[in-house]
Design a protein around this motif. Structure first.
Motif, PDB file in Angstrom:
ATOM      1  N   TYR A 130       0.794  -1.222   0.000  1.00 48.19           N
ATOM      2  CA  TYR A 130       0.000   0.000   0.000  1.00 48.19           C
ATOM      3  C   TYR A 130       0.836   1.285   0.000  1.00 48.19           C
ATOM      4  O   TYR A 130       0.397   2.285  -0.564  1.00 48.19           O
ATOM      5  CB  TYR A 130      -0.933   0.017   1.221  1.00 48.19           C
ATOM      6  CG  TYR A 130      -1.890  -1.146   1.262  1.00 48.19           C
ATOM      7  CD1 TYR A 130      -3.031  -1.158   0.468  1.00 48.19           C
ATOM      8  CD2 TYR A 130      -1.656  -2.249   2.073  1.00 48.19           C
ATOM      9  CE1 TYR A 130      -3.910  -2.213   0.490  1.00 48.19           C
ATOM     10  CE2 TYR A 130      -2.530  -3.319   2.109  1.00 48.19           C
ATOM     11  CZ  TYR A 130      -3.655  -3.302   1.312  1.00 48.19           C
ATOM     12  OH  TYR A 130      -4.517  -4.364   1.327  1.00 48.19           O
ATOM     13  N   VAL A 131       1.993   1.287   0.624  1.00 51.25           N
ATOM     14  CA  VAL A 131       2.774   2.514   0.780  1.00 51.25           C
ATOM     15  C   VAL A 131       3.849   2.629  -0.288  1.00 51.25           C
ATOM     16  O   VAL A 131       4.018   3.688  -0.925  1.00 51.25           O
ATOM     17  CB  VAL A 131       3.391   2.580   2.192  1.00 51.25           C
ATOM     18  CG1 VAL A 131       4.196   3.860   2.368  1.00 51.25           C
ATOM     19  CG2 VAL A 131       2.309   2.476   3.251  1.00 51.25           C
ATOM     20  N   LEU A 203       6.498   8.945   8.179  1.00 45.77           N
ATOM     21  CA  LEU A 203       5.312   8.123   7.982  1.00 45.77           C
ATOM     22  C   LEU A 203       5.301   7.058   9.057  1.00 45.77           C
ATOM     23  O   LEU A 203       6.203   6.211   9.112  1.00 45.77           O
ATOM     24  CB  LEU A 203       5.305   7.474   6.591  1.00 45.77           C
ATOM     25  CG  LEU A 203       5.281   8.405   5.382  1.00 45.77           C
ATOM     26  CD1 LEU A 203       5.236   7.593   4.099  1.00 45.77           C
ATOM     27  CD2 LEU A 203       4.088   9.342   5.448  1.00 45.77           C
ATOM     28  N   ILE A 205       3.371   3.925  10.690  1.00 44.96           N
ATOM     29  CA  ILE A 205       2.398   2.907  10.296  1.00 44.96           C
ATOM     30  C   ILE A 205       1.903   2.191  11.542  1.00 44.96           C
ATOM     31  O   ILE A 205       2.667   1.514  12.230  1.00 44.96           O
ATOM     32  CB  ILE A 205       3.029   1.903   9.308  1.00 44.96           C
ATOM     33  CG1 ILE A 205       3.545   2.643   8.070  1.00 44.96           C
ATOM     34  CG2 ILE A 205       2.029   0.843   8.903  1.00 44.96           C
ATOM     35  CD1 ILE A 205       4.253   1.747   7.080  1.00 44.96           C
ATOM     36  N   ILE A 342      -0.522   6.239   9.497  1.00 45.15           N
ATOM     37  CA  ILE A 342      -1.084   5.438   8.414  1.00 45.15           C
ATOM     38  C   ILE A 342      -1.755   4.202   9.009  1.00 45.15           C
ATOM     39  O   ILE A 342      -1.177   3.528   9.872  1.00 45.15           O
ATOM     40  CB  ILE A 342      -0.001   5.031   7.403  1.00 45.15           C
ATOM     41  CG1 ILE A 342       0.573   6.279   6.749  1.00 45.15           C
ATOM     42  CG2 ILE A 342      -0.543   4.087   6.352  1.00 45.15           C
ATOM     43  CD1 ILE A 342       1.688   5.996   5.779  1.00 45.15           C
ATOM     44  N   ARG A 343      -2.927   3.925   8.541  1.00 46.83           N
ATOM     45  CA  ARG A 343      -3.700   2.792   9.047  1.00 46.83           C
ATOM     46  C   ARG A 343      -3.010   1.467   8.735  1.00 46.83           C
ATOM     47  O   ARG A 343      -2.438   1.281   7.662  1.00 46.83           O
ATOM     48  CB  ARG A 343      -5.095   2.775   8.432  1.00 46.83           C
ATOM     49  CG  ARG A 343      -6.026   3.866   8.898  1.00 46.83           C
ATOM     50  CD  ARG A 343      -7.328   3.799   8.130  1.00 46.83           C
ATOM     51  NE  ARG A 343      -7.908   2.464   8.186  1.00 46.83           N
ATOM     52  CZ  ARG A 343      -8.912   2.040   7.419  1.00 46.83           C
ATOM     53  NH1 ARG A 343      -9.422   2.848   6.509  1.00 46.83           N
ATOM     54  NH2 ARG A 343      -9.387   0.828   7.545  1.00 46.83           N
ATOM     55  N   ASP A 369      -7.408   5.221   1.339  1.00 51.89           N
ATOM     56  CA  ASP A 369      -7.064   6.008   2.519  1.00 51.89           C
ATOM     57  C   ASP A 369      -5.554   6.085   2.703  1.00 51.89           C
ATOM     58  O   ASP A 369      -5.006   7.167   2.986  1.00 51.89           O
ATOM     59  CB  ASP A 369      -7.722   5.391   3.751  1.00 51.89           C
ATOM     60  CG  ASP A 369      -7.482   6.206   5.003  1.00 51.89           C
ATOM     61  OD1 ASP A 369      -8.018   7.321   5.107  1.00 51.89           O
ATOM     62  OD2 ASP A 369      -6.732   5.737   5.881  1.00 51.89           O
ATOM     63  N   VAL A 370      -4.848   4.955   2.564  1.00 51.40           N
ATOM     64  CA  VAL A 370      -3.396   4.959   2.721  1.00 51.40           C
ATOM     65  C   VAL A 370      -2.742   5.771   1.618  1.00 51.40           C
ATOM     66  O   VAL A 370      -1.800   6.544   1.855  1.00 51.40           O
ATOM     67  CB  VAL A 370      -2.859   3.515   2.741  1.00 51.40           C
ATOM     68  CG1 VAL A 370      -1.343   3.504   2.732  1.00 51.40           C
ATOM     69  CG2 VAL A 370      -3.382   2.775   3.959  1.00 51.40           C
ATOM     70  N   GLN A 373      -2.907   9.465   2.436  1.00 53.37           N
ATOM     71  CA  GLN A 373      -1.959   9.889   3.456  1.00 53.37           C
ATOM     72  C   GLN A 373      -0.531   9.963   2.909  1.00 53.37           C
ATOM     73  O   GLN A 373       0.216  10.919   3.193  1.00 53.37           O
ATOM     74  CB  GLN A 373      -2.009   8.926   4.653  1.00 53.37           C
ATOM     75  CG  GLN A 373      -3.375   8.788   5.289  1.00 53.37           C
ATOM     76  CD  GLN A 373      -3.882  10.083   5.885  1.00 53.37           C
ATOM     77  OE1 GLN A 373      -3.102  10.965   6.233  1.00 53.37           O
ATOM     78  NE2 GLN A 373      -5.191  10.215   6.003  1.00 53.37           N
ATOM     79  N   VAL A 374      -0.148   8.972   2.110  1.00 53.42           N
ATOM     80  CA  VAL A 374       1.200   8.973   1.551  1.00 53.42           C
ATOM     81  C   VAL A 374       1.363  10.112   0.549  1.00 53.42           C
ATOM     82  O   VAL A 374       2.409  10.788   0.497  1.00 53.42           O
ATOM     83  CB  VAL A 374       1.513   7.617   0.901  1.00 53.42           C
ATOM     84  CG1 VAL A 374       2.904   7.619   0.278  1.00 53.42           C
ATOM     85  CG2 VAL A 374       1.411   6.498   1.926  1.00 53.42           C
TER      86      VAL A 374
END
Length: 474
Positions: A130-131, A203, A205, A342-343, A369-370, A373-374
């Motif tokens: 995701y990131v 960031l 997590i 971050i979720r 959502d991720v 944020q990134v």
């Protein structure tokens, strides 16, 4: 004559038998009438295809369930890919910006640790899925701070800040000299390498990593740059605590001490030598007891050291209850971070299988959502942390109180933590996750939070709708 007479009777008997056989063929074994099979399509029959029929009821149920689940998985993967491409296109223009050969690229620090009750592998997979794609699309450089157990991120974050403070002249001079020797930073300074002039960013997590990150910031800027005297032994557990002459180990001292005790016990039972007797003349029994004590004492000391639990890292340099009386470091920057939580949803237990299946089928929402944020961290749009309303747990009327925003970041993840996490810790174990967060105003007032602007949100919606291919550089 007889043959002609018998012919009508034989015909009537044959007709009766044929009618009986046809009647039996039209009825099933239980007496119910059997429907004739429909005629097959002549075209299919000419092609040699078998007769087509619908599956049974059980097969229809099985195919409906498996087909629906497979369709939901395929649709979610397609939508997850679209969300990933949306945020990658949102930040792809940064990868096209030129860089100076003497200026280091912007580097973002990634903080991640093993989720409660599980290993570090799940956190790494979450980062890679995701990131990382969004960071790669923007050609960003990053540094990862990992924690395998509770307290690792707290220690590494504070240690990173203390090293920076020592380079700025804080702490003991000898320790500062040791830090500056043969480091990458010193070599870069000699070659004229300049750090990125803008903001870097962090960031974080997961909620558990966020709590350790906040604790590490407070410990790094409010604690001392050098370890306190009571923690010097914890930093080097293998170093003997008692002073001894060079060339002798702590095991040897323990052996000599144990041998002395044994000799002292033996001297009580044995007759004392006269004053004229030299002390070097020892009996054979005393020599044997000294040899046995010298061999048994190290083994006992090693066994005791192995049984005694040790901390993975030294204890914190400062405790949360001492934040108010601590002195802020002069190396504290005006802006700490900026940072963003971050979720990382992580739920264990067979009883939570329905919730886990639902989250598995809706990963597109997590990616959206991720990715947001990134992307906000890459675009470097930030704001000061504020205060939010939270329910006062001490009040019986469930009234709301204003609390710092840092306390509520990803707080909804704590309800999914494994139940053993909330159990009391042992003396040598960290308890950062279960303890309430204690903040200092001097630290949280300097923190900044990454957040997309309204203009960036509008551009992201147009990219999702297909009206724009990517975000154009302003």
């Amino acid at each position: 004559m007889s043959d002609k007479a018998s012919t009508p009777a034989a015909d009537s008997a044959a007709g009766a038998s044929s009618s009986a056989s046809s009647t039996n063929a039209g009825t099933s074994s239980n007496g119910a009438p059997k429907k004739p099979l429909p005629q097959q399509n002549p075209a299919f029959r000419a092609m040699g295809l078998p007769r087509l029929r619908l599956p049974s009821r059980n097969w229809m149920i099985f195919l409906s369930i498996t087909g629906s689940f497979a369709g939901a998985v395929i649709y979610d993967k397609w939508q997850t890919k679209r969300m990933r491409e949306k945020w990658c296109n949102m930040v792809s223009h940064i990868a096209e910006e030129p860089l100076d050969t003497k200026v280091a690229p912007r580097k973002i620090t990634i903080y991640l640790s093993a989720p409660p009750g599980d290993g570090l592998r799940n956190a790494r997979e979450h980062f890679h899925n995701y990131v990382k794609p969004v960071l790669v699309a923007a050609a960003m450089d990053w540094d990862v701070v990992e924690g395998r157990k509770e307290g690792d991120v707290r220690h590494k974050t504070s240690e990173k800040i203390r090293k920076r403070r020592k380079r700025n002249g804080e702490g003991l001079p000898q320790a500062q000299k040791d830090e500056e020797e043969y480091t990458v930073e010193s070599l870069r300074e000699k070659n004229g390498y300049v750090e990125y002039p803008g903001v870097a960013g962090d960031l974080v997590i997961g909620r558990n990593t966020w709590k350790e990150y906040i604790r590490g910031l407070h410990e790094g800027y409010l604690g001392s740059a050098d370890p306190p005297k009571e923690l010097e032994n914890d930093q080097s557990p293998e170093t003997p605590t008692s002073a001894h002459t060079p060339g002798h180990s702590s095991m040897g001292d323990a052996a000599v001490k144990a041998a002395t005790n044994i000799v002292g016990q033996d001297s009580v039972d044995s007759p004392t030598p006269s004053e004229g007797t030299p002390g070097d003349d020892a009996s054979p029994a005393t020599e044997e007891s000294l040899a046995d004590a010298a061999t048994e004492a190290p083994a006992e000391e090693v066994k005791k050291e192995e049984e005694k639990p040790k901390r993975r890292f030294p204890a914190p340099y400062i405790l949360p209850e001492d934040y108010e009386t601590a002195t802020l470091s002069r190396s504290t920057p005006e802006i700490i971070g900026p940072s963003v939580g971050i979720r990382m949803p992580h739920l264990l237990g067979i009883r939570n299988t329905p919730i886990r299946i639902y989250r598995f089928l809706t990963r597109r929402r997590l990616q959206d959502d991720v990715g947001r944020q990134v992307a906000s961290a890459i675009l470097a749009s930030h704001r000061p942390y504020g205060s939010v309303g939270a329910v006062d747990e001490d009040s019986a009327s469930d009234s709301t109180v204003e609390v710092p925003e840092q306390k509520t970041v990803l707080d909804f993840e704590e309800k999914d933590w494994w139940k053993t996490i909330h159990e009391p810790r042992k003396e040598h174990e960290e308890s950062v996750w279960i303890e309430p967060m204690k903040l200092d105003e001097r630290i949280i007032s300097r923190m900044r939070a990454f957040e997309l602007t309204s203009e960036d949100e509008a551009i992201a919606k147009r990219i999702e709708a297909g009206q724009e291919t990517k975000r154009n550089e302003d």
